[in-house]
Design a protein around this motif. Structure first.
Motif, mmCIF file in Angstrom:
data_model
loop_
_atom_site.group_PDB
_atom_site.id
_atom_site.type_symbol
_atom_site.label_atom_id
_atom_site.label_comp_id
_atom_site.label_asym_id
_atom_site.label_seq_id
_atom_site.Cartn_x
_atom_site.Cartn_y
_atom_site.Cartn_z
ATOM 1 N N UNK A 38 22.938 91.790 58.538
ATOM 2 C CA UNK A 38 22.573 90.407 58.844
ATOM 3 C C UNK A 38 23.707 89.775 59.630
ATOM 4 N N UNK A 39 23.347 88.936 60.573
ATOM 5 C CA UNK A 39 24.331 88.276 61.427
ATOM 6 C C UNK A 39 24.497 86.815 61.004
ATOM 7 N N UNK A 40 25.677 86.276 61.230
ATOM 8 C CA UNK A 40 25.941 84.873 60.937
ATOM 9 C C UNK A 40 24.898 83.985 61.620
ATOM 10 N N UNK A 41 24.530 84.347 62.836
ATOM 11 C CA UNK A 41 23.578 83.546 63.607
ATOM 12 C C UNK A 41 22.147 83.629 63.071
ATOM 13 N N UNK A 42 21.882 84.520 62.105
ATOM 14 C CA UNK A 42 20.548 84.623 61.516
ATOM 15 C C UNK A 42 20.248 83.456 60.571
ATOM 16 N N UNK A 43 21.277 82.752 60.129
ATOM 17 C CA UNK A 43 21.128 81.708 59.112
ATOM 18 C C UNK A 43 20.558 80.410 59.678
ATOM 19 N N UNK A 44 19.907 79.661 58.778
ATOM 20 C CA UNK A 44 19.513 78.297 59.101
ATOM 21 C C UNK A 44 20.470 77.342 58.386
ATOM 22 N N UNK A 45 20.193 76.055 58.423
ATOM 23 C CA UNK A 45 21.085 75.070 57.809
ATOM 24 C C UNK A 45 21.173 75.188 56.290
ATOM 25 N N UNK A 46 20.191 75.857 55.673
ATOM 26 C CA UNK A 46 20.192 76.033 54.219
ATOM 27 C C UNK A 46 20.965 77.275 53.778
ATOM 28 N N UNK A 47 21.532 78.013 54.727
ATOM 29 C CA UNK A 47 22.257 79.229 54.388
ATOM 30 C C UNK A 47 21.359 80.433 54.167
ATOM 31 N N UNK A 48 20.078 80.289 54.483
ATOM 32 C CA UNK A 48 19.124 81.396 54.380
ATOM 33 C C UNK A 48 18.892 81.967 55.770
ATOM 34 N N UNK A 49 18.417 83.209 55.825
ATOM 35 C CA UNK A 49 18.039 83.775 57.114
ATOM 36 C C UNK A 49 16.798 83.024 57.594
ATOM 37 N N UNK A 50 16.843 82.542 58.809
ATOM 38 C CA UNK A 50 15.766 81.753 59.399
ATOM 39 C C UNK A 50 14.478 82.563 59.456
ATOM 40 N N UNK A 51 13.343 81.898 59.198
ATOM 41 C CA UNK A 51 12.064 82.614 59.165
ATOM 42 C C UNK A 51 11.739 83.307 60.490
ATOM 43 N N UNK A 52 12.132 82.736 61.604
ATOM 44 C CA UNK A 52 11.883 83.393 62.894
ATOM 45 C C UNK A 52 12.728 84.660 63.034
ATOM 46 N N UNK A 53 13.912 84.675 62.453
ATOM 47 C CA UNK A 53 14.774 85.862 62.510
ATOM 48 C C UNK A 53 14.200 87.003 61.678
ATOM 49 N N UNK A 54 13.378 86.695 60.682
ATOM 50 C CA UNK A 54 12.724 87.728 59.876
ATOM 51 C C UNK A 54 11.901 88.637 60.782
ATOM 52 N N UNK A 55 11.195 88.045 61.741
ATOM 53 C CA UNK A 55 10.384 88.828 62.669
ATOM 54 C C UNK A 55 11.276 89.750 63.500
ATOM 55 N N UNK A 56 12.453 89.261 63.888
ATOM 56 C CA UNK A 56 13.398 90.090 64.636
ATOM 57 C C UNK A 56 13.892 91.252 63.779
ATOM 58 N N UNK A 57 14.151 90.997 62.510
ATOM 59 C CA UNK A 57 14.586 92.078 61.612
ATOM 60 C C UNK A 57 13.487 93.127 61.441
ATOM 61 N N UNK A 58 12.244 92.693 61.364
ATOM 62 C CA UNK A 58 11.126 93.642 61.306
ATOM 63 C C UNK A 58 11.100 94.498 62.570
ATOM 64 N N UNK A 59 11.306 93.868 63.714
ATOM 65 C CA UNK A 59 11.326 94.592 64.989
ATOM 66 C C UNK A 59 12.468 95.607 65.019
ATOM 67 N N UNK A 60 13.655 95.209 64.560
ATOM 68 C CA UNK A 60 14.804 96.123 64.562
ATOM 69 C C UNK A 60 14.546 97.334 63.682
ATOM 70 N N UNK A 61 13.945 97.129 62.511
ATOM 71 C CA UNK A 61 13.625 98.253 61.625
ATOM 72 C C UNK A 61 12.590 99.167 62.271
ATOM 73 N N UNK A 62 11.589 98.570 62.897
ATOM 74 C CA UNK A 62 10.528 99.348 63.557
ATOM 75 C C UNK A 62 11.086 100.186 64.701
ATOM 76 N N UNK A 63 11.975 99.594 65.503
ATOM 77 C CA UNK A 63 12.573 100.326 66.616
ATOM 78 C C UNK A 63 13.469 101.441 66.105
ATOM 79 N N UNK A 64 14.238 101.163 65.068
ATOM 80 C CA UNK A 64 15.089 102.194 64.472
ATOM 81 C C UNK A 64 14.241 103.379 64.004
#
Length: 167
Positions: A38-64
Motif C-alpha cells: 500500500x502506498x501513502x498516496x492510497x489513503x483518504x483523509x480518514x486514514x483509510x485506503x480510498x475506495x477508488x484506489x481499491x479498484x487500482x489494487x484489484x487491477x494490480x493483482x490481476x496484472x500480476x
C-alpha cells in the motif's frame, strides 16, 4: 464494444517491478494469492485506503496474476490487450494503510469470449472487500474481442470456482 469506454488491461513496460509478490503454493489452493504494497498516496483523509484506489489494487493483482504468473507458466497471451467489461466491488470494512493487504483471486466464470475474475482482500484475516471483473480479450491487430484460446481456457480452468471458496 467500444474500446474507449472500457479500461484496458495491459502489462507495465518490460523491466518494471511487479506491484506485489505471489505467495508460494498458490496453485495448490485453486486460487492466486498475492500481497500488495500500500502506498501513502492510497489513503483518504480518514486514514483509510480510498475506495477508488481499491479498484487500482484489484487491477494490480490481476496484472500480476495474468500478465506475470500466467506467462511464467507458459501462457503469455494474457499480456495481450484486454478490456474490463464489468466491475463490481463490495466494501466490507476499511482497508487500513499501515497493514499489508492480501489478495485472493479465482475464476468464477469462463465463456467463449470473456471470463470473470473474483477477488477477496484481507487484512489481519478479516475480509475488507470482495469484487469481480469481467475481462474480454482483444485481437491486438483488429482491436475487437476474440475467442479465448485453448491454452487460456485450460489455465483459467485450474482456478475455476463458481462460488466463493471458503477461508
Amino acid at each position: 464494444m467500444n474500446g474507449t469506454s472500457a479500461a484496458h488491461d495491459q502489462a507495465p513496460p518490460h523491466g518494471t517491478a511487479s506491484p506485489g509478490t505471489a505467495s508460494p503454493g498458490e496453485a495448490d489452493a485453486g486460487m492466486f494469492t498475492c500481497v500488495l504494497p500500500l502506498r501513502w498516496s492510497d489513503q483518504d483523509l480518514n486514514g483509510h485506503v480510498n475506495n477508488a484506489r481499491i479498484v487500482t489494487l484489484m487491477e494490480e493483482a490481476r496484472i500480476l496474476w495474468l500478465n506475470r504468473q500466467a506467462a511464467s507458466a507458459g501462457v503469455g497471451s494474457f499480456s495481450d490487450p484486454k478490456v474490463v467489461a464489468s466491475l463490481n466491488v463490495e466494501y466490507r470494512r476499511p482497508v487500513e494503510y499501515a497493514q499489508q493487504l492480501e489478495m485472493e483471486l479465482w475464476i468464477s466464470r469462463i465463456g467463449s469470449r470473456s471470463f470473470t475474475i473474483s477477488y477477496r482482500a484481507l487484512q489481519s484475516g478479516e475480509v475488507c472487500f470482495t469484487g469481480s471483473t469481467v475481462l474480454v480479450p482483444l485481437d491486438p491487430a483488429a482491436g475487437t474481442s476474440r475467442t479465448l484460446r485453448p491454452a487460456e481456457t485450460d489455465y483459467l480452468s485450474r482456478y475455476l470456482s463458481p462460488t466463493e471458496p471458503p477461508r
